[in-house]
Scaffold this active site. Sequence first.
Site, PDB file in Angstrom:
ATOM      1  N   THR A 198       0.818  -1.211   0.000  1.00 55.67           N
ATOM      2  CA  THR A 198       0.000   0.000   0.000  1.00 55.67           C
ATOM      3  C   THR A 198       0.856   1.267   0.000  1.00 55.67           C
ATOM      4  OG1 THR A 198      -1.480   1.310   1.421  1.00 55.67           O
ATOM      5  CG2 THR A 198      -0.152  -0.320   2.528  1.00 55.67           C
ATOM      6  N   ASP A 199       0.278   2.368  -0.470  1.00 52.17           N
ATOM      7  CA  ASP A 199       0.998   3.654  -0.425  1.00 52.17           C
ATOM      8  C   ASP A 199       1.234   4.113   1.007  1.00 52.17           C
ATOM      9  OD1 ASP A 199      -1.597   4.478   0.253  1.00 52.17           O
ATOM     10  OD2 ASP A 199      -1.811   5.884  -1.410  1.00 52.17           O
ATOM     11  N   TYR A 258      -1.477  -0.200  11.321  1.00 52.49           N
ATOM     12  CA  TYR A 258      -1.767  -0.873  10.039  1.00 52.49           C
ATOM     13  C   TYR A 258      -0.609  -0.674   9.074  1.00 52.49           C
ATOM     14  CZ  TYR A 258      -3.384  -1.198   5.210  1.00 52.49           C
ATOM     15  OH  TYR A 258      -3.464  -1.497   3.873  1.00 52.49           O
ATOM     16  N   LYS A 264       2.029  -3.393   7.349  1.00 50.04           N
ATOM     17  CA  LYS A 264       2.155  -3.568   5.895  1.00 50.04           C
ATOM     18  C   LYS A 264       3.605  -3.301   5.450  1.00 50.04           C
ATOM     19  CE  LYS A 264      -0.600  -4.296   3.190  1.00 50.04           C
ATOM     20  NZ  LYS A 264      -1.092  -5.605   2.655  1.00 50.04           N
TER      21      LYS A 264
HETATM   22  P1  NAD Z   1     -10.571  -6.164   2.890  1.00 49.47           P
HETATM   23  O1  NAD Z   1     -10.465  -5.817   4.327  1.00 49.47           O
HETATM   24  O2  NAD Z   1     -11.791  -5.799   2.120  1.00 49.47           O
HETATM   25  O3  NAD Z   1     -10.373  -7.747   2.683  1.00 49.47           O
HETATM   26  C1  NAD Z   1      -9.368  -8.457   3.366  1.00 49.47           C
HETATM   27  C2  NAD Z   1      -9.604  -9.926   3.090  1.00 49.47           C
HETATM   28  O4  NAD Z   1      -8.571 -10.695   3.755  1.00 49.47           O
HETATM   29  C3  NAD Z   1     -10.929 -10.441   3.641  1.00 49.47           C
HETATM   30  O5  NAD Z   1     -11.540 -11.306   2.697  1.00 49.47           O
HETATM   31  C4  NAD Z   1     -10.539 -11.207   4.884  1.00 49.47           C
HETATM   32  O6  NAD Z   1     -11.437 -12.243   5.246  1.00 49.47           O
HETATM   33  C5  NAD Z   1      -9.184 -11.755   4.474  1.00 49.47           C
HETATM   34  N1  NAD Z   1      -8.326 -12.068   5.621  1.00 49.47           N
HETATM   35  C6  NAD Z   1      -8.063 -11.283   6.697  1.00 49.47           C
HETATM   36  N2  NAD Z   1      -7.239 -11.928   7.547  1.00 49.47           N
HETATM   37  C7  NAD Z   1      -6.956 -13.131   6.977  1.00 49.47           C
HETATM   38  C8  NAD Z   1      -6.151 -14.222   7.363  1.00 49.47           C
HETATM   39  N3  NAD Z   1      -5.460 -14.217   8.514  1.00 49.47           N
HETATM   40  N4  NAD Z   1      -6.085 -15.302   6.560  1.00 49.47           N
HETATM   41  C9  NAD Z   1      -6.787 -15.340   5.388  1.00 49.47           C
HETATM   42  N5  NAD Z   1      -7.585 -14.336   4.976  1.00 49.47           N
HETATM   43  C10 NAD Z   1      -7.662 -13.241   5.762  1.00 49.47           C
HETATM   44  O7  NAD Z   1      -9.264  -5.560   2.223  1.00 49.47           O
HETATM   45  P2  NAD Z   1      -9.040  -4.832   0.838  1.00 49.47           P
HETATM   46  O8  NAD Z   1      -9.388  -3.419   0.984  1.00 49.47           O
HETATM   47  O9  NAD Z   1      -9.629  -5.656  -0.232  1.00 49.47           O
HETATM   48  O10 NAD Z   1      -7.444  -4.918   0.749  1.00 49.47           O
HETATM   49  C11 NAD Z   1      -6.812  -6.037   0.152  1.00 49.47           C
HETATM   50  C12 NAD Z   1      -5.317  -5.841   0.178  1.00 49.47           C
HETATM   51  O11 NAD Z   1      -4.971  -4.647  -0.520  1.00 49.47           O
HETATM   52  C13 NAD Z   1      -4.737  -5.669   1.578  1.00 49.47           C
HETATM   53  O12 NAD Z   1      -3.492  -6.301   1.628  1.00 49.47           O
HETATM   54  C14 NAD Z   1      -4.575  -4.169   1.735  1.00 49.47           C
HETATM   55  O13 NAD Z   1      -3.546  -3.867   2.637  1.00 49.47           O
HETATM   56  C15 NAD Z   1      -4.208  -3.787   0.321  1.00 49.47           C
HETATM   57  N6  NAD Z   1      -4.561  -2.431  -0.094  1.00 49.47           N
HETATM   58  C16 NAD Z   1      -5.826  -1.943   0.111  1.00 49.47           C
HETATM   59  C17 NAD Z   1      -6.164  -0.681  -0.363  1.00 49.47           C
HETATM   60  C18 NAD Z   1      -7.539  -0.103  -0.191  1.00 49.47           C
HETATM   61  O14 NAD Z   1      -7.748   1.064  -0.506  1.00 49.47           O
HETATM   62  N7  NAD Z   1      -8.527  -0.854   0.257  1.00 49.47           N
HETATM   63  C19 NAD Z   1      -5.197   0.085  -1.024  1.00 49.47           C
HETATM   64  C20 NAD Z   1      -3.911  -0.440  -1.207  1.00 49.47           C
HETATM   65  C21 NAD Z   1      -3.607  -1.706  -0.743  1.00 49.47           C
HETATM   66  O1  DAU Z   2      -3.964   4.413   0.880  1.00 49.74           O
HETATM   67  C1  DAU Z   2      -4.213   3.043   0.820  1.00 49.74           C
HETATM   68  C2  DAU Z   2      -5.005   2.664   2.040  1.00 49.74           C
HETATM   69  O2  DAU Z   2      -6.287   3.250   1.876  1.00 49.74           O
HETATM   70  C3  DAU Z   2      -5.132   1.163   2.237  1.00 49.74           C
HETATM   71  O3  DAU Z   2      -3.854   0.618   2.462  1.00 49.74           O
HETATM   72  C4  DAU Z   2      -6.045   0.867   3.425  1.00 49.74           C
HETATM   73  O4  DAU Z   2      -6.262  -0.529   3.528  1.00 49.74           O
HETATM   74  C5  DAU Z   2      -7.367   1.562   3.207  1.00 49.74           C
HETATM   75  O5  DAU Z   2      -8.185   1.384   4.352  1.00 49.74           O
HETATM   76  C6  DAU Z   2      -7.166   3.046   2.945  1.00 49.74           C
HETATM   77  O6  DAU Z   2      -6.684   3.742   4.108  1.00 49.74           O
HETATM   78  P1  DAU Z   2      -7.181   5.220   4.510  1.00 49.74           P
HETATM   79  O7  DAU Z   2      -7.017   5.386   5.964  1.00 49.74           O
HETATM   80  O8  DAU Z   2      -6.606   6.246   3.628  1.00 49.74           O
HETATM   81  O9  DAU Z   2      -8.727   5.075   4.076  1.00 49.74           O
HETATM   82  P2  DAU Z   2     -10.092   5.379   4.840  1.00 49.74           P
HETATM   83  O10 DAU Z   2     -11.167   5.023   3.872  1.00 49.74           O
HETATM   84  O11 DAU Z   2     -10.151   4.820   6.202  1.00 49.74           O
HETATM   85  O12 DAU Z   2     -10.019   6.967   4.962  1.00 49.74           O
HETATM   86  C7  DAU Z   2      -9.857   7.785   3.821  1.00 49.74           C
HETATM   87  C8  DAU Z   2      -9.698   9.209   4.306  1.00 49.74           C
HETATM   88  O13 DAU Z   2     -10.942   9.630   4.885  1.00 49.74           O
HETATM   89  C9  DAU Z   2      -8.645   9.380   5.385  1.00 49.74           C
HETATM   90  O14 DAU Z   2      -8.012  10.637   5.234  1.00 49.74           O
HETATM   91  C10 DAU Z   2      -9.452   9.354   6.661  1.00 49.74           C
HETATM   92  C11 DAU Z   2     -10.766  10.003   6.252  1.00 49.74           C
HETATM   93  N1  DAU Z   2     -11.940   9.526   6.997  1.00 49.74           N
HETATM   94  C12 DAU Z   2     -12.164   8.191   7.082  1.00 49.74           C
HETATM   95  C13 DAU Z   2     -13.244   7.708   7.765  1.00 49.74           C
HETATM   96  C14 DAU Z   2     -13.490   6.217   7.856  1.00 49.74           C
HETATM   97  C15 DAU Z   2     -12.790  10.445   7.583  1.00 49.74           C
HETATM   98  O15 DAU Z   2     -12.576  11.666   7.496  1.00 49.74           O
HETATM   99  N2  DAU Z   2     -13.851   9.959   8.270  1.00 49.74           N
HETATM  100  C16 DAU Z   2     -14.107   8.633   8.407  1.00 49.74           C
HETATM  101  O16 DAU Z   2     -15.116   8.271   9.070  1.00 49.74           O
END
Ligand code: NAD
Ligand code: DAU
Length: 340
Positions: A124-125, A149, A153
Amino acid sequence: MNLLVTGGCGFIGSNFVRYWLRQHPGSRVIVYDKLTYAGRKENLNDLWGHDGLRLVVGDIGDMHLVRRTCQEQNIDLIVNFAAETHVDQSILGPLVFTDTNVRGTHVLLEVARELGIRLHHISTDEVYGHIRAGHQSVETDELAPRSPYAASKAAADQLVQAYAITYGIPVTITRGANNVGPYQYPEKAVPLFSTNAILGEPLPIYGDGLQMRDYAHVYDHCTGIETVLLKGKIGEVYNVGTGREMTNLEMVDIVLTTLGKDHALVRHVTDRPGHDRRYSMNVDKLRALGWEPKYDPKQAVAEAAKWYVDNHWWWEPIRSGEFREYYNRQYAERLSGADQ
Ligand code: NAD
Ligand code: DAU
């Protein structure tokens, strides 16, 4: 090709599985998922029964099950999405983030090393920490994570690189920007704000709302990962995002405008501790492989918000279940003292 997609029932993992099976019809995908609160079988409802798809319910920290699954299913490639992913949850209860994100990734590396399997790791970034104005993170920048978190990562990201250097195992890493799109669990900002707006509930903006994020469509993350799997150089790291950011207030404006809802729903609440002010990545290295994002961040946020209007079946049961307990813990006090 036989892929083990860990975390394939989560947001990005399920979008990737759907995309991969459509683009690569001869492939087999084994989804390996613990089905935590964020892992939802229904994210792949349209695909269960597909010949090329299987589900193994398990923890990536369970070395015996990971090894057995890889052997029995003749896995060629592990794509590791499995993680605890929400920053706010990592502030409330950080230990499980180390268990899954660090130790779990380590177990996958050990199995990959033992069986000679390529591993692609989704990072992740956030590992770069928050980025000063004018700079965009490049893949060689030092990692400077600032939340439990992000630190978990960053540790996983570095373990993957260390295994490549020490043992010469074939790995690649992508570092994704904030993704938005279908099936994103409503603890994250865009689905939380979209579903709150639809329900007429307040939108809790942390602090001044001027934090900056690159809100990239999950589709572009999937094509970015595919590009690295097919054309990326082994041992390398690639950023995946649009390279363009907006403030959270701009993101909220797009959500409310798209849904035709009143800006009076916005509330400024107590900030997230250690809140990263800005993420921004340079994505030229991935572009050099021929990849381009299809969506700009504005379109991505608007498309995502619309998906929640059209898919009440998906999020309503989540929001009325265990999510409520988390929501109250995270927001009840914040919202009681909120400014409009
Ligand atoms: P998510 O929380 O929606 O899904 C996570 C998945 O992992 C779920 O299906 C959960 O059941 C599974 N999981 C959790 N713990 C586990 C374990 N111990 N064993 C097996 N499975 C397990 O997450 P997401 O948003 O889809 O993110 C997926 C990946 O991408 C993560 O590695 C996250 O760090 C990375 N990522 C997410 C974002 C974002 O914006 N959501 C951005 C960049 C990178
Ligand atoms: O940047 C990549 C990451 O993006 C991933 O690695 C993470 O898994 C993913 O959860 C996400 O992290 P952020 O913390 O950036 O995302 P989130 O959606 O939680 O929040 C986005 C922005 O909005 C952040 O600046 C916090 C703000 N926020 C979030 C929530 C949940 C609010 O202001 N209010 C809120 O209730």
